[in-house]
Design an enzyme around this catalytic site. Structure first.
Site, PDB file in Angstrom:
ATOM      1  CE1 TYR A   1      38.464  33.378  40.205  1.00 45.88           C
ATOM      2  CE2 TYR A   1      39.375  33.678  38.007  1.00 45.88           C
ATOM      3  CZ  TYR A   1      38.937  34.202  39.204  1.00 45.88           C
ATOM      4  OH  TYR A   1      38.969  35.560  39.396  1.00 45.88           O
TER       5      TYR A   1
ATOM      6  N   GLY B   1      43.268  40.742  51.320  1.00 49.22           N
ATOM      7  CA  GLY B   1      43.851  41.780  50.487  1.00 49.22           C
ATOM      8  C   GLY B   1      42.822  42.793  50.025  1.00 49.22           C
TER       9      GLY B   1
ATOM     10  NE  ARG C   1      38.232  33.158  59.412  1.00 48.83           N
ATOM     11  CZ  ARG C   1      38.999  32.230  58.854  1.00 48.83           C
ATOM     12  NH1 ARG C   1      38.596  30.969  58.817  1.00 48.83           N
ATOM     13  NH2 ARG C   1      40.170  32.551  58.331  1.00 48.83           N
TER      14      ARG C   1
ATOM     15  CD1 TRP D   1      35.936  37.559  38.715  1.00 43.23           C
ATOM     16  CD2 TRP D   1      34.778  36.928  36.909  1.00 43.23           C
ATOM     17  NE1 TRP D   1      36.705  36.642  38.042  1.00 43.23           N
ATOM     18  CE2 TRP D   1      36.022  36.237  36.929  1.00 43.23           C
ATOM     19  CE3 TRP D   1      33.893  36.680  35.871  1.00 43.23           C
ATOM     20  CZ2 TRP D   1      36.390  35.326  35.942  1.00 43.23           C
ATOM     21  CZ3 TRP D   1      34.249  35.767  34.891  1.00 43.23           C
ATOM     22  CH2 TRP D   1      35.478  35.096  34.929  1.00 43.23           C
TER      23      TRP D   1
END
EC number: 1.3.1.104
Length: 373
Positions: free
Chosen positions: A94, A195, A216, A311
């Site tokens: 991360y 989410g 999907r 981000w």
């Protein structure tokens, strides 16, 4: 969010690691530390001492609670979700990594128990959420600095408060910051049942925008489709359907989207780009497929498509705490009006964390795992 490729990994402030130093190594007060006593502390936390598989490196530990003084706030955690970014952080993959050992969890809601003499912005009884990632929310209670917390109204549902600080904020900023969208404009997104995806659907509907939601082809596709439409999704298509020539006729009746939101990468992001309107923007905020985003030269030259990234942690660095608080209050207003609900959640007691970690990393599990304290 899942992030692929090599990332520049900044380190969280040193005090995050100091909170977990053994008693014998502590040189100054800290929010919490490993208990040096044989008697178990009343503070329990999910701690990892090195990066790796969360199911193998995360342990339930007893921590000591520091005294409350100055600008410190004693918080009893109420609930904290497990997000993909939490998993990535534990794995060491991360953009921001706390010093080790660290308490897991970047998001959650707690209630203020006591405050130091220098605290002016919160009071006992207030609900609070982390102002920034890396705070370590998977614990029963802790002492934090006042500047590390943001108050939220206690009249919203607990699950909404616990999941407020990451996904809805990401969804809102992506819908507002990259294209000037007007009512009835279209957007397209993949990972629509995530989410962020569920928040995008609801916030877009509240703003009069149409959403084209890509999923999907999973065993519970019809159930997911019904869930998304109940949230306000206008159209739900599968990855396979998006690749078919018949989509040309679909876009004769539905305006081509000016904004695409990509959390997958690879072929999925290629299809989003293919259906973007000329001059449109694709915003990438994750890479679940762990495959690169590829755009053709013709898409860039002849359609003038724009590729951007988002981000939330960087957005916070670029904006003031007051602007983040304003964003939180805007989302709380949507919650109160019934226009934004928490994603489907499964509440799991803290001691059953292994079950929650396993469920959070399994495919086709659409329920967000929330640790309750």
């Amino acid at each position: 969010m899942w992030v692929c490729g090599a990332l520049c990994r900044t380190r969280a402030p040193a005090q995050l690691g100091q909170r977990l130093l053994p008693e014998s190594r502590r040189r100054r007060p800290a929010s919490a530390s490993f208990s040096a006593s044989a008697e178990p502390s009343r503070v329990r936390a999910l701690v990892y001492g090195h990066h790796g598989d969360p199911a193998k490196v995360v342990e339930l530990k007893n921590l000591e609670l520091a005294a409350v003084g100055g600008s410190h706030v004693h918080v009893k955690m109420l609930a904290a979700p497990i997000n993909p970014s939490d998993i990535n952080m534990i794995q060491g993959n991360y953009g921001l990594l706390p010093q080790l050992p660290a308490v897991g969890g970047n998001e959650g809601v707690g209630q203020v128990v006591a405050v130091g003499s220098g605290v002016t912005g919160v009071k006992p009884g207030d609900w609070v959420i982390p102002a920034n990632p890396g705070l370590g929310t998977w614990r029963t209670e802790a002492v934090f600095g006042e500047e590390e917390l943001i108050t939220v109204p206690s009249d919203i549902p607990l699950q909404s408060a616990a999941t407020l600080g990451v996904n809805p904020c990401t969804a809102y900023r992506m819908l507002v910051d990259f294209e000037r969208l007007r009512p009835r404009d279209s957007i397209i997104q993949n990972a629509s049942n995530s989410g962020v995806g569920q928040a995008v659907i609801q916030i877009a509907a509240a703003r009069g925008l149409r959403t084209i939601n890509v999923l999907r082809d999973t065993p519970d596709l019809q159930k997911l489709t019904d869930t998304l439409k109940n949230l306000g999704a206008n159209h739900v298509v599968t990855e396979e359907e998006l690749r078919k020539p018949e989509m040309k006729s679909f876009f004769k009746d539905v305006p081509q989207p000016r904004l695409a939101l990509n959390c997958v990468g690879g072929k999925s992001s290629t299809e989003l780009l293919r259906h973007l309107a000329p001059g449109g923007t694709m915003v990438t905020y994750g890479g679940m497929a762990k495959q690169p985003v590829i755009a053709s030269v013709s898409q860039l030259i002849f359609k003038d498509l724009k590729l951007r990234g988002f981000w939330l942690s960087q957005w916070k660095k670029d904006h003031s705490p007051d602007q983040f608080k304003e964003l939180i209050l805007t989302l709380c207003d949507l919650i109160r009006r019934g226009q934004l609900t928490a994603p489907a959640c499964s509440e799991v007691p803290l001691q059953d964390y292994l079950c929650a970690l396993e469920a959070s990393t399994q495919p086709f599990v659409s329920s967000k795992q929330i640790l309750t304290m």
